[in-house]
Enzyme design. Sequence first.
Site, PDB file in Angstrom:
ATOM      1  N   GLY A 171       6.679   4.819   8.401  1.00 10.62           N
ATOM      2  CA  GLY A 171       5.850   6.009   8.538  1.00 10.62           C
ATOM      3  C   GLY A 171       6.074   6.648   9.885  1.00 10.62           C
ATOM      4  O   GLY A 171       7.141   6.510  10.489  1.00 10.62           O
ATOM      5  N   LYS A 206       0.849  -1.193   0.000  1.00  3.10           N
ATOM      6  CA  LYS A 206       0.000   0.000   0.000  1.00  3.10           C
ATOM      7  C   LYS A 206       0.883   1.241   0.000  1.00  3.10           C
ATOM      8  O   LYS A 206       1.470   1.591   1.016  1.00  3.10           O
ATOM      9  CB  LYS A 206      -0.908   0.028   1.231  1.00  3.10           C
ATOM     10  CG  LYS A 206      -2.028   1.045   1.070  1.00  3.10           C
ATOM     11  CD  LYS A 206      -2.531   1.592   2.359  1.00  3.10           C
ATOM     12  CE  LYS A 206      -1.713   2.725   2.908  1.00  3.10           C
ATOM     13  NZ  LYS A 206      -1.663   3.928   2.060  1.00  3.10           N
ATOM     14  N   THR A 218       5.822   7.583  13.877  1.00  2.00           N
ATOM     15  CA  THR A 218       5.853   6.783  15.107  1.00  2.00           C
ATOM     16  C   THR A 218       4.432   6.600  15.646  1.00  2.00           C
ATOM     17  O   THR A 218       4.084   5.532  16.149  1.00  2.00           O
ATOM     18  CB  THR A 218       6.779   7.461  16.134  1.00  2.00           C
ATOM     19  OG1 THR A 218       8.112   7.457  15.587  1.00  2.00           O
ATOM     20  CG2 THR A 218       6.792   6.733  17.460  1.00  2.00           C
ATOM     21  N   GLU A 278       9.731   1.084  10.608  1.00  2.00           N
ATOM     22  CA  GLU A 278      10.734   2.129  10.352  1.00  2.00           C
ATOM     23  C   GLU A 278      10.023   3.450  10.576  1.00  2.00           C
ATOM     24  O   GLU A 278       9.142   3.820   9.789  1.00  2.00           O
ATOM     25  CB  GLU A 278      11.248   2.047   8.909  1.00  2.00           C
ATOM     26  CG  GLU A 278      11.953   0.751   8.561  1.00  2.00           C
ATOM     27  CD  GLU A 278      13.337   0.618   9.173  1.00  2.00           C
ATOM     28  OE1 GLU A 278      13.761   1.533   9.915  1.00  2.00           O
ATOM     29  OE2 GLU A 278      13.987  -0.408   8.926  1.00  2.00           O
ATOM     30  N   VAL A 292       1.446   6.392  13.965  1.00  2.00           N
ATOM     31  CA  VAL A 292       0.713   5.330  13.260  1.00  2.00           C
ATOM     32  C   VAL A 292       1.426   3.995  13.468  1.00  2.00           C
ATOM     33  O   VAL A 292       0.778   2.956  13.641  1.00  2.00           O
ATOM     34  CB  VAL A 292       0.551   5.659  11.756  1.00  2.00           C
ATOM     35  CG1 VAL A 292      -0.140   4.519  11.027  1.00  2.00           C
ATOM     36  CG2 VAL A 292      -0.231   6.954  11.564  1.00  2.00           C
ATOM     37  N   GLY A 293       2.763   4.002  13.515  1.00  2.00           N
ATOM     38  CA  GLY A 293       3.511   2.765  13.721  1.00  2.00           C
ATOM     39  C   GLY A 293       3.139   2.080  15.025  1.00  2.00           C
ATOM     40  O   GLY A 293       3.026   0.851  15.081  1.00  2.00           O
TER      41      GLY A 293
HETATM   42  P1  NAD Z   1       2.139   8.101   8.147  1.00  2.00           P
HETATM   43  O1  NAD Z   1       2.408   7.336   9.385  1.00  2.00           O
HETATM   44  O2  NAD Z   1       1.083   9.128   8.168  1.00  2.00           O
HETATM   45  O3  NAD Z   1       1.737   7.108   6.956  1.00  2.00           O
HETATM   46  C1  NAD Z   1       2.575   6.052   6.552  1.00  2.00           C
HETATM   47  C2  NAD Z   1       1.731   5.028   5.816  1.00  2.00           C
HETATM   48  O4  NAD Z   1       0.823   4.434   6.742  1.00  2.00           O
HETATM   49  C3  NAD Z   1       0.884   5.600   4.676  1.00  2.00           C
HETATM   50  O5  NAD Z   1       0.860   4.690   3.607  1.00  2.00           O
HETATM   51  C4  NAD Z   1      -0.485   5.697   5.323  1.00  2.00           C
HETATM   52  O6  NAD Z   1      -1.538   5.646   4.391  1.00  2.00           O
HETATM   53  C5  NAD Z   1      -0.484   4.446   6.204  1.00  2.00           C
HETATM   54  N1  NAD Z   1      -1.453   4.470   7.311  1.00  2.00           N
HETATM   55  C6  NAD Z   1      -2.053   5.543   7.887  1.00  2.00           C
HETATM   56  N2  NAD Z   1      -2.913   5.129   8.846  1.00  2.00           N
HETATM   57  C7  NAD Z   1      -2.849   3.779   8.886  1.00  2.00           C
HETATM   58  C8  NAD Z   1      -3.479   2.783   9.681  1.00  2.00           C
HETATM   59  N3  NAD Z   1      -4.370   3.086  10.632  1.00  2.00           N
HETATM   60  N4  NAD Z   1      -3.155   1.485   9.468  1.00  2.00           N
HETATM   61  C9  NAD Z   1      -2.248   1.155   8.524  1.00  2.00           C
HETATM   62  N5  NAD Z   1      -1.628   2.041   7.727  1.00  2.00           N
HETATM   63  C10 NAD Z   1      -1.921   3.353   7.920  1.00  2.00           C
HETATM   64  O7  NAD Z   1       3.540   8.674   7.709  1.00  2.00           O
HETATM   65  P2  NAD Z   1       3.868   9.654   6.489  1.00  2.00           P
HETATM   66  O8  NAD Z   1       3.418  11.026   6.888  1.00  2.00           O
HETATM   67  O9  NAD Z   1       3.390   9.055   5.205  1.00  2.00           O
HETATM   68  O10 NAD Z   1       5.461   9.565   6.466  1.00  2.00           O
HETATM   69  C11 NAD Z   1       6.258  10.376   7.244  1.00  2.00           C
HETATM   70  C12 NAD Z   1       6.813   9.618   8.433  1.00  2.00           C
HETATM   71  O11 NAD Z   1       7.479   8.455   7.999  1.00  2.00           O
HETATM   72  C13 NAD Z   1       7.842  10.411   9.204  1.00  2.00           C
HETATM   73  O12 NAD Z   1       7.629  10.290  10.583  1.00  2.00           O
HETATM   74  C14 NAD Z   1       9.155   9.731   8.835  1.00  2.00           C
HETATM   75  O13 NAD Z   1      10.186   9.878   9.763  1.00  2.00           O
HETATM   76  C15 NAD Z   1       8.733   8.331   8.657  1.00  2.00           C
HETATM   77  N6  NAD Z   1       9.707   7.623   7.830  1.00  2.00           N
HETATM   78  C16 NAD Z   1      10.535   6.702   8.412  1.00  2.00           C
HETATM   79  C17 NAD Z   1      11.470   6.033   7.652  1.00  2.00           C
HETATM   80  C18 NAD Z   1      12.397   5.027   8.269  1.00  2.00           C
HETATM   81  O14 NAD Z   1      12.952   4.221   7.530  1.00  2.00           O
HETATM   82  N7  NAD Z   1      12.586   5.005   9.568  1.00  2.00           N
HETATM   83  C19 NAD Z   1      11.569   6.284   6.299  1.00  2.00           C
HETATM   84  C20 NAD Z   1      10.721   7.220   5.743  1.00  2.00           C
HETATM   85  C21 NAD Z   1       9.776   7.871   6.531  1.00  2.00           C
END
Ligand code: NAD
Length: 453
Positions: free
Chosen positions: A207, A154, A209, A229, A211-212
Amino acid sequence: MSEFTVLNPATEQPVTTVAQPDAEETDAAIARAVAAQRDWRAVTPGDRAGLLRRFAAAVDAHIGELADLEVAGSGHPLGQATWEAGHVRDVLLYYSAAPERLIGKQIPVPGGLNVTFHEPVGVVGLIVPWNFPMPIFSWGMAPALASGNTVVAKPAELTPLTAIRIAELALEAGLPEGVLQVLPGKGSVVGQRLVDHPQVRKIVFTGSTEVGSQVMAGCARHIKRVTLELGGKSANIVFADCDLERAAATAPYAVFDNAGQDCCARSRILVQRSVLDRFMELLEPAVKNVAVGDPAAPGTEMGPLISAAHRRHVASYVPDDAPVAFRGSAPDGPGFWFPPTVLAPVGAADPAYTEEVFGPVVTVTPFEDEADAVTIANDTPYGLSGSIWTSDVGRAIRVSRAVETGTLSVNSHSSVRYWTPFGGFKQSGLGRELGPDAPEAFTETKNVFIATD
Ligand code: NAD
C-alpha cells in the site's frame, strides 16, 4: 458489523454489498488461524503441495468468473483481469513446488550433526491494496501457505470481491477451514488488528508509504516480521542510442497500464536532450491511441480510476495552468474517467514530478548524459522499478547498477514476473516477494545440533 457497497468504477452503479467484520470478528478469525496452523504445518509436504495444485486448478476453472468480478468491481479491462486471474493460478502452481523443496542445510561442526530447518512463522496477516486485488493477494498468500503458515487476508475496502471468491475456491479445493481466511474490513479496524494482535507473527503489507510506515511501527511493538511493498516514482530512461520508435510506442503502457494505478508505473520519462523533440513527436500518437473505455469491451487498454475521491486526487496534479503537452481521450458520462496526460516541461518542484500520482499522468524531463540521467532517476525517496532504453550493452549494465531501485528492465517495461524477486529500495519497501526465495521469507531458520560424542 458495517456494510460496504462496492461500486462499478466505470458506471458508478452498485455491484454488491459486503459485510465488514469488526475487531472482535478479526480476533475470532485469528484464533481459528492459530488452531488451523497446528494441523496445516503437520500436513506432509507432498499433501500440502497437492492441495495447492488443486487450489490452482479450482482458480483455473473459474478464470472467467474471477475476471468478470474484477471488471465489475475494480474497472480493470477484461484482458488484464483475465491475465490477473491466470496469474493467481500460476503463482499457486509455482509455489506448490515449494513444500517439497524447503530444504535446510547440514553444516559441518565438531562433535555432532548440525542441521537447519525452515519452520513456519505461524499466522500471517496479509494487507492488500485496491490496485491489483488478485495478483498482490496471491504473492503473499501462496508462498505463506506453501511454507506451512495460515493466512488471514484483508483486501482493500474498495475491491474485496475477488479475494472473497478465491478463498471460497480454496475451501472447495480441499484446503482445511481456517487455513486461508479473507476479512473484507476496514484498514483502521481489521488491518490495524492484524498488526496489533500478538498471535499474528508476520505482516505482509502492500500500500502507501504513509500507511506502511505506521504498519512498521505497529509491528515493531511485537518485533513482528514485516514485508512492505510501498509507493514508487519510477523513471523510464531513454538514451539517444536506443530504438526510439519502440521506446516511444511502449512508454504509454509503462505508465498508463491500470490507469496509472500501478506502483511500478514509470511516471517520469527521462529523455536524452538530443532526441527529445523526436521522442515527443513519436510519443504523441502513441498516447492518443491508448484505447480508453468500457473495461468489459474487448480491446480496451485502459479503464477508469477506482473512485471519485481518487479521481479528485489525481486531478489535483493537473491544475488548469498545468503544462499539458498532450492528452489521450476518456469517455464522458458516468464513471471515474481520467485521460492519459503528458506534462512537459515540468519544474523540479512540481508535485506531479516529485510525488506518486497513482493515475495516468506522466512527466517528460530532458537529461544531458549518463551521469545526469542516473542523478535525476535517483532524486526521489522511492526506488521500486524503472526502465532503461539503450543499444549500448555496457551502458545498460552501468546504469542498471547505478539506479537505486529494486526491479529494472532494459529495452522493455516488465516489472513483475513471479519467478523473480520483486520489491523496493529506499521508501518503496522492505523485503522481497516472489521468486524462488519467497517461501523462506515466511519461515524462521531453526538450528539443531545433535551430539555424536
Ligand atoms: P493504502 O495504504 O491506503 O491501503 C493499503 C491497505 O492498507 C488497504 O487494504 C487498507 O485498508 C489498509 N490499511 C489502511 N490503514 C491501515 C492501518 N492503519 N493498518 C493496517 N492496514 C491499513 O494504499 P492504497 O491506496 O490501497 O494503495 C495504493 C498504494 O499502494 C500506492 O502508494 C502504491 O504505490 C502502493 N502499491 C505498492 C505496491 C508494491 O508492490 N510496492 C503494489 C501495489 C500498490
